[in-house]
Design a protein around this motif. Structure first.
Motif, PDB file in Angstrom:
ATOM      1  N   ASN A 130       0.805  -1.223   0.000  1.00  7.90           N
ATOM      2  CA  ASN A 130       0.000   0.000   0.000  1.00  7.90           C
ATOM      3  C   ASN A 130       0.837   1.272   0.000  1.00  7.90           C
ATOM      4  O   ASN A 130       0.296   2.379  -0.113  1.00  7.90           O
ATOM      5  CB  ASN A 130      -0.922   0.009   1.233  1.00  7.90           C
ATOM      6  N   LYS A 131       2.167   1.093   0.160  1.00  5.20           N
ATOM      7  CA  LYS A 131       3.114   2.221   0.180  1.00  5.20           C
ATOM      8  C   LYS A 131       2.820   3.211   1.306  1.00  5.20           C
ATOM      9  O   LYS A 131       3.037   4.415   1.173  1.00  5.20           O
ATOM     10  CB  LYS A 131       3.139   2.935  -1.181  1.00  5.20           C
ATOM     11  N   LYS A 132       2.352   2.677   2.411  1.00  2.99           N
ATOM     12  CA  LYS A 132       2.110   3.492   3.602  1.00  2.99           C
ATOM     13  C   LYS A 132       1.794   2.558   4.765  1.00  2.99           C
ATOM     14  O   LYS A 132       1.450   1.384   4.569  1.00  2.99           O
ATOM     15  CB  LYS A 132       0.929   4.439   3.394  1.00  2.99           C
ATOM     16  N   GLY A 133       1.911   3.085   5.957  1.00  3.59           N
ATOM     17  CA  GLY A 133       1.558   2.298   7.131  1.00  3.59           C
ATOM     18  C   GLY A 133       2.165   2.908   8.377  1.00  3.59           C
ATOM     19  O   GLY A 133       3.082   3.736   8.312  1.00  3.59           O
ATOM     20  N   HIS A 134       1.651   2.509   9.510  1.00  3.16           N
ATOM     21  CA  HIS A 134       2.121   3.037  10.784  1.00  3.16           C
ATOM     22  C   HIS A 134       2.012   1.938  11.826  1.00  3.16           C
ATOM     23  O   HIS A 134       0.931   1.394  12.058  1.00  3.16           O
ATOM     24  CB  HIS A 134       1.263   4.251  11.181  1.00  3.16           C
ATOM     25  N   ILE A 135       3.138   1.589  12.427  1.00  2.00           N
ATOM     26  CA  ILE A 135       3.177   0.615  13.510  1.00  2.00           C
ATOM     27  C   ILE A 135       3.273   1.373  14.826  1.00  2.00           C
ATOM     28  O   ILE A 135       4.156   2.217  15.000  1.00  2.00           O
ATOM     29  CB  ILE A 135       4.382  -0.334  13.383  1.00  2.00           C
ATOM     30  N   ILE A 136       2.358   1.070  15.747  1.00  6.84           N
ATOM     31  CA  ILE A 136       2.432   1.619  17.091  1.00  6.84           C
ATOM     32  C   ILE A 136       2.650   0.453  18.050  1.00  6.84           C
ATOM     33  O   ILE A 136       1.780  -0.413  18.193  1.00  6.84           O
ATOM     34  CB  ILE A 136       1.155   2.400  17.470  1.00  6.84           C
ATOM     35  N   ASN A 137       3.822   0.409  18.656  1.00  8.22           N
ATOM     36  CA  ASN A 137       4.155  -0.646  19.606  1.00  8.22           C
ATOM     37  C   ASN A 137       3.944  -0.134  21.025  1.00  8.22           C
ATOM     38  O   ASN A 137       4.474   0.913  21.399  1.00  8.22           O
ATOM     39  CB  ASN A 137       5.610  -1.091  19.428  1.00  8.22           C
ATOM     40  N   ILE A 138       3.154  -0.859  21.800  1.00 15.95           N
ATOM     41  CA  ILE A 138       2.923  -0.482  23.187  1.00 15.95           C
ATOM     42  C   ILE A 138       4.001  -1.121  24.056  1.00 15.95           C
ATOM     43  O   ILE A 138       4.044  -2.342  24.218  1.00 15.95           O
ATOM     44  CB  ILE A 138       1.527  -0.907  23.682  1.00 15.95           C
ATOM     45  N   GLY A 139       4.866  -0.288  24.571  1.00 17.83           N
ATOM     46  CA  GLY A 139       5.952  -0.762  25.428  1.00 17.83           C
ATOM     47  C   GLY A 139       5.625  -0.543  26.892  1.00 17.83           C
ATOM     48  O   GLY A 139       4.550  -0.880  27.361  1.00 17.83           O
ATOM     49  N   SER A 140       6.561   0.082  27.612  1.00 16.82           N
ATOM     50  CA  SER A 140       6.378   0.323  29.040  1.00 16.82           C
ATOM     51  C   SER A 140       7.542   1.171  29.531  1.00 16.82           C
ATOM     52  O   SER A 140       8.618   1.178  28.925  1.00 16.82           O
ATOM     53  CB  SER A 140       6.369  -1.007  29.799  1.00 16.82           C
ATOM     54  N   THR A 141       7.327   1.858  30.652  1.00 16.92           N
ATOM     55  CA  THR A 141       8.476   2.529  31.281  1.00 16.92           C
ATOM     56  C   THR A 141       9.523   1.485  31.689  1.00 16.92           C
ATOM     57  O   THR A 141      10.694   1.819  31.867  1.00 16.92           O
ATOM     58  CB  THR A 141       8.044   3.325  32.525  1.00 16.92           C
ATOM     59  N   ALA A 142       9.106   0.222  31.791  1.00 15.88           N
ATOM     60  CA  ALA A 142      10.050  -0.859  32.078  1.00 15.88           C
ATOM     61  C   ALA A 142      11.032  -1.070  30.926  1.00 15.88           C
ATOM     62  O   ALA A 142      12.028  -1.777  31.083  1.00 15.88           O
ATOM     63  CB  ALA A 142       9.300  -2.156  32.356  1.00 15.88           C
ATOM     64  N   ALA A 143      10.757  -0.448  29.776  1.00 17.15           N
ATOM     65  CA  ALA A 143      11.696  -0.483  28.653  1.00 17.15           C
ATOM     66  C   ALA A 143      12.863   0.467  28.870  1.00 17.15           C
ATOM     67  O   ALA A 143      13.885   0.372  28.184  1.00 17.15           O
ATOM     68  CB  ALA A 143      10.980  -0.116  27.359  1.00 17.15           C
ATOM     69  N   ASP A 145      13.833   1.581  32.333  1.00 19.25           N
ATOM     70  CA  ASP A 145      14.451   1.354  33.640  1.00 19.25           C
ATOM     71  C   ASP A 145      14.170  -0.071  34.096  1.00 19.25           C
ATOM     72  O   ASP A 145      13.029  -0.531  34.028  1.00 19.25           O
ATOM     73  CB  ASP A 145      13.866   2.305  34.700  1.00 19.25           C
ATOM     74  N   VAL A 146      15.180  -0.739  34.591  1.00 17.26           N
ATOM     75  CA  VAL A 146      14.975  -2.056  35.184  1.00 17.26           C
ATOM     76  C   VAL A 146      14.699  -1.868  36.672  1.00 17.26           C
ATOM     77  O   VAL A 146      15.406  -1.144  37.356  1.00 17.26           O
ATOM     78  CB  VAL A 146      16.212  -2.948  34.996  1.00 17.26           C
ATOM     79  N   TYR A 147      13.638  -2.512  37.165  1.00 18.91           N
ATOM     80  CA  TYR A 147      13.303  -2.355  38.577  1.00 18.91           C
ATOM     81  C   TYR A 147      13.371  -3.710  39.287  1.00 18.91           C
ATOM     82  O   TYR A 147      13.313  -4.764  38.633  1.00 18.91           O
ATOM     83  CB  TYR A 147      11.923  -1.717  38.750  1.00 18.91           C
ATOM     84  N   PRO A 148      13.513  -3.701  40.601  1.00 21.18           N
ATOM     85  CA  PRO A 148      13.627  -4.958  41.339  1.00 21.18           C
ATOM     86  C   PRO A 148      12.439  -5.876  41.100  1.00 21.18           C
ATOM     87  O   PRO A 148      11.302  -5.433  41.054  1.00 21.18           O
ATOM     88  CB  PRO A 148      13.664  -4.497  42.817  1.00 21.18           C
ATOM     89  N   MET A 149      12.728  -7.147  40.908  1.00 20.78           N
ATOM     90  CA  MET A 149      11.741  -8.192  40.682  1.00 20.78           C
ATOM     91  C   MET A 149      10.963  -7.984  39.378  1.00 20.78           C
ATOM     92  O   MET A 149       9.858  -8.495  39.211  1.00 20.78           O
ATOM     93  CB  MET A 149      10.786  -8.318  41.882  1.00 20.78           C
ATOM     94  N   GLY A 150      11.586  -7.264  38.454  1.00 22.57           N
ATOM     95  CA  GLY A 150      10.987  -7.056  37.141  1.00 22.57           C
ATOM     96  C   GLY A 150      11.683  -7.852  36.062  1.00 22.57           C
ATOM     97  O   GLY A 150      11.162  -8.026  34.955  1.00 22.57           O
ATOM     98  N   ASN A 151      12.880  -8.334  36.374  1.00 16.05           N
ATOM     99  CA  ASN A 151      13.801  -9.052  35.488  1.00 16.05           C
ATOM    100  C   ASN A 151      13.326  -9.301  34.054  1.00 16.05           C
ATOM    101  O   ASN A 151      13.538  -8.470  33.167  1.00 16.05           O
ATOM    102  CB  ASN A 151      14.277 -10.365  36.142  1.00 16.05           C
ATOM    103  N   VAL A 152      12.656 -10.419  33.783  1.00 12.56           N
ATOM    104  CA  VAL A 152      12.341 -10.782  32.398  1.00 12.56           C
ATOM    105  C   VAL A 152      11.257  -9.890  31.802  1.00 12.56           C
ATOM    106  O   VAL A 152      11.288  -9.586  30.595  1.00 12.56           O
ATOM    107  CB  VAL A 152      11.971 -12.272  32.292  1.00 12.56           C
ATOM    108  N   ASN A 245       9.371   7.485  37.113  1.00 12.40           N
ATOM    109  CA  ASN A 245       9.816   6.464  36.158  1.00 12.40           C
ATOM    110  C   ASN A 245       9.240   5.130  36.604  1.00 12.40           C
ATOM    111  O   ASN A 245       8.308   5.089  37.400  1.00 12.40           O
ATOM    112  CB  ASN A 245      11.350   6.436  36.056  1.00 12.40           C
ATOM    113  N   SER A 246       9.802   4.036  36.133  1.00 13.62           N
ATOM    114  CA  SER A 246       9.199   2.737  36.452  1.00 13.62           C
ATOM    115  C   SER A 246       9.389   2.330  37.907  1.00 13.62           C
ATOM    116  O   SER A 246       8.770   1.361  38.376  1.00 13.62           O
ATOM    117  CB  SER A 246       9.785   1.649  35.538  1.00 13.62           C
ATOM    118  N   PHE A 247      10.212   3.049  38.644  1.00 10.09           N
ATOM    119  CA  PHE A 247      10.506   2.658  40.029  1.00 10.09           C
ATOM    120  C   PHE A 247       9.995   3.661  41.066  1.00 10.09           C
ATOM    121  O   PHE A 247       9.497   3.280  42.124  1.00 10.09           O
ATOM    122  CB  PHE A 247      12.011   2.477  40.205  1.00 10.09           C
TER     123      PHE A 247
END
Length: 252
Positions: A130-143, A145-152, A245-247
């Motif tokens: 279609n020669k156009k498009g928009h991807i919106i990825n829903i991430g997180s503040t965890a993207a 900052d790493v916080y305790p007990m958030g590991n994986v 932030n995430s913490f």
């Protein structure tokens, strides 16, 4: 001509709110989810409240075969997709690394990372055609900052951030926009799922401050999606006022 948005994980939380927001503005919606009854209820609601068309697809983004079977063979009238919202995702458990469940890890990786990749891979050919498009990825503040007990969980959202950056570079030649939206604490089913139905733990997450609501993220997604063609918000972190932030969150 009405535009088309495809939303994964549309049966609750951000996904449901995004579907309702875009439908209220006249967008036709492809909604996907693994909970069939909820998907059917949402489809009926969108049709009754808005003069739009709705295509509901019942599958789990973790299932590679189902993703490609359903999305690579869309009816021709649904192939002119304008926006893909990769929203399906979850957190499971809040444990130290040595105590965490490997099953929980695998579910988060399969959903948050592999599911996003499968769906994107299935939809991008339509965008290129279609020669156009928009991807919106829903991430997180965890993207960010790493916080305790958030590991994986944090690792999967860091992956979403990296994938979004890669998509933005590698799909640029096809005029495909890529936006990553990284919400902070939001009062949805997120914590209910993370704590596996433990209401005491899940309610404590949002006690003492005004958390984000699903509609807040839907408003942001709609804004990003309706900017002029030459404008793209690449990366956006959004928290409630009480959260730094995430913490760090100020309660009381």
């Amino acid at each position: 001509m009405s535009k088309i948005i495809l939303i994964t994980g549309a049966t609750s939380g951000f996904g449901k709110a995004i579907a309702e927001k875009f439908a209220s503005k006249g967008w036709n919606c492809i909604i996907t989810g693994r909970r069939k009854e909820r998907l059917e209820t949402l489809s009926k609601s969108l049709l009754e409240k808005n003069k739009v068309q709705v295509l509901s697809l019942n599958f789990d983004v973790r299932n590679r075969e189902d993703v490609f079977t359903q999305l690579s063979n869309l009816p021709s009238e649904w192939q002119q997709i304008d926006i893909l919202v990769n929203n399906a995702g979850l957190a499971l458990g809040r444990d130290n690394f040595d105590e965490a469940s490997i099953d929980d890890w695998e579910t988060m990786i399969d959903t948050n990372v592999k599911g996003l990749l499968y769906v994107s891979k299935a939809i991008v050919p339509y965008f290129i055609k279609n020669k156009k498009g928009h991807i919106i990825n829903i991430g997180s503040t965890a993207a960010k900052d790493v916080y305790p007990m958030g590991n994986v969980y944090c690792a999967t959202k860091h992956a979403v951030d990296s994938i979004s950056q890669s998509q933005r570079i590698e799909l640029l030649q096809h005029k495909i926009k890529v936006t990553a939206i990284h919400p902070g604490a939001a009062e949805t089913e997120f914590s209910d799922i993370r704590f596996k139905g433990d209401k005491v733990k899940s309610e404590a997450v949002y006690a003492g401050y005004d958390a984000l609501q699903a509609n807040d993220i839907a408003d942001v997604a709609y804004y990003c999606a309706t900017l002029p063609m030459h404008v793209c918000i690449n990366d956006l972190v959004i928290t409630c006022t009480a959260q730094a932030n995430s913490f760090f969150t100020h309660k009381g």
